[in-house]
Design an enzyme around this catalytic site. Structure first.
Site, PDB file in Angstrom:
ATOM      1  CE  LYS A  34      38.182  33.635  37.397  1.00  0.00           C
ATOM      2  NZ  LYS A  34      37.578  32.381  36.894  1.00  0.00           N
TER       3      LYS A  34
ATOM      4  CG  HIS B 285      37.278  37.411  35.994  1.00  0.00           C
ATOM      5  ND1 HIS B 285      38.639  37.475  35.760  1.00  0.00           N
ATOM      6  CD2 HIS B 285      36.739  36.760  34.932  1.00  0.00           C
ATOM      7  CE1 HIS B 285      38.911  36.886  34.606  1.00  0.00           C
ATOM      8  NE2 HIS B 285      37.778  36.440  34.081  1.00  0.00           N
TER       9      HIS B 285
END
Length: 239
Positions: free
Chosen positions: A135, A131
């Site tokens: 995040k 990600h």
């Protein structure tokens, strides 16, 4: 639909944009700086779409208990205690929680459920998720969903990364690895390693729009359901 958005970051703003384009209404958009206003609000929407973070749970919890507004949650990083509190809201309203609202991921889970009983225990399982660098939780909620699809009874041990002289791999381990960098929307790979063969499934998200589309699709189904806790797989595949 009339929607109350909780979590007005990139995901929340994209929900707003997509919902308005589809003819829906936005009752309000809450974020950390104004979430306290929920305490004074009555029922103003058909459904809450919550893509915030665990710190807002108390306010959302109190609001659902008071107003009975349907809740679709995509917030990840809850502790077990917080998740139990969230699911307890099914007494007051229809509730759906998922770490990923992509239709492709829903199919991914379904495939894993079907093949894992055939491949295990003869194959080793490793899960890798990637990600963007903003995040804040790891592993992703989606990676945990995929792990649960492989091991629905919780009989295997999840190993979060490896470092040092950890010894040989255990027969009933699931390796979990998190990569963070750049602007990656989300890549999830489940690898099955057997003797002289390897089998992988990868889902690659190129934008958050897929999660928004899936969340709005599920919200339209959820908002008219009776009170209770619902499962995305059951609702989507009409079990």
């Amino acid at each position: 639909m009339k929607i109350l958005i909780v979590g007005y970051g990139r995901m929340g703003k994209l929900i707003e944009q997509t919902a308005l384009a589809a003819g829906d209404q936005i009752a309000a958009a809450m974020d950390l700086d104004n979430i306290s206003q929920l305490a004074a609000m009555g029922k103003t929407a058909d459904i809450i779409l919550d893509f915030s973070n665990p710190s807002t749970l108390s306010q959302v919890e109190a609001y659902v208990r008071r107003t009975g507004t349907a809740l679709l949650s995509g917030t990840t990083g809850y502790s077990d205690e917080q998740m139990n509190r969230l699911l307890a809201l099914g007494t007051y309203a229809p509730v759906l929680h998922s770490g990923n609202y992509s239709i492709g991921i829903a199919v991914f889970q379904r495939v894993l459920q079907q093949i894992s009983t055939t491949l295990l225990p003869d194959f080793d399982v490793e899960i890798t998720e990637t990600h963007h660098n903003q995040k804040i939780d790891a592993p992703s909620g989606t990676a945990l969903m995929l792990r649960n699809a492989v091991d629905p009874k919780g009989e295997m041990t999840t190993v979060y990364g490896r470092q040092g002289a950890v010894g040989k791999r255990g027969a009933k381990e699931i390796g979990m690895h998190s990569l963070r960098g750049g602007t990656v929307a989300g890549v999830h790979t489940v690898s099955f390693f057997g003797t002289d063969e390897e089998f992988q499934i990868t889902h690659r998200a190129t934008s958050r729009q897929i999660f928004v589309n899936g969340a709005l699709h599920m919200a339209r189904i959820l908002k008219d359901k009776p009170n209770g806790v619902y499962n995305l797989q059951d609702l989507l595949f009409q079990k």
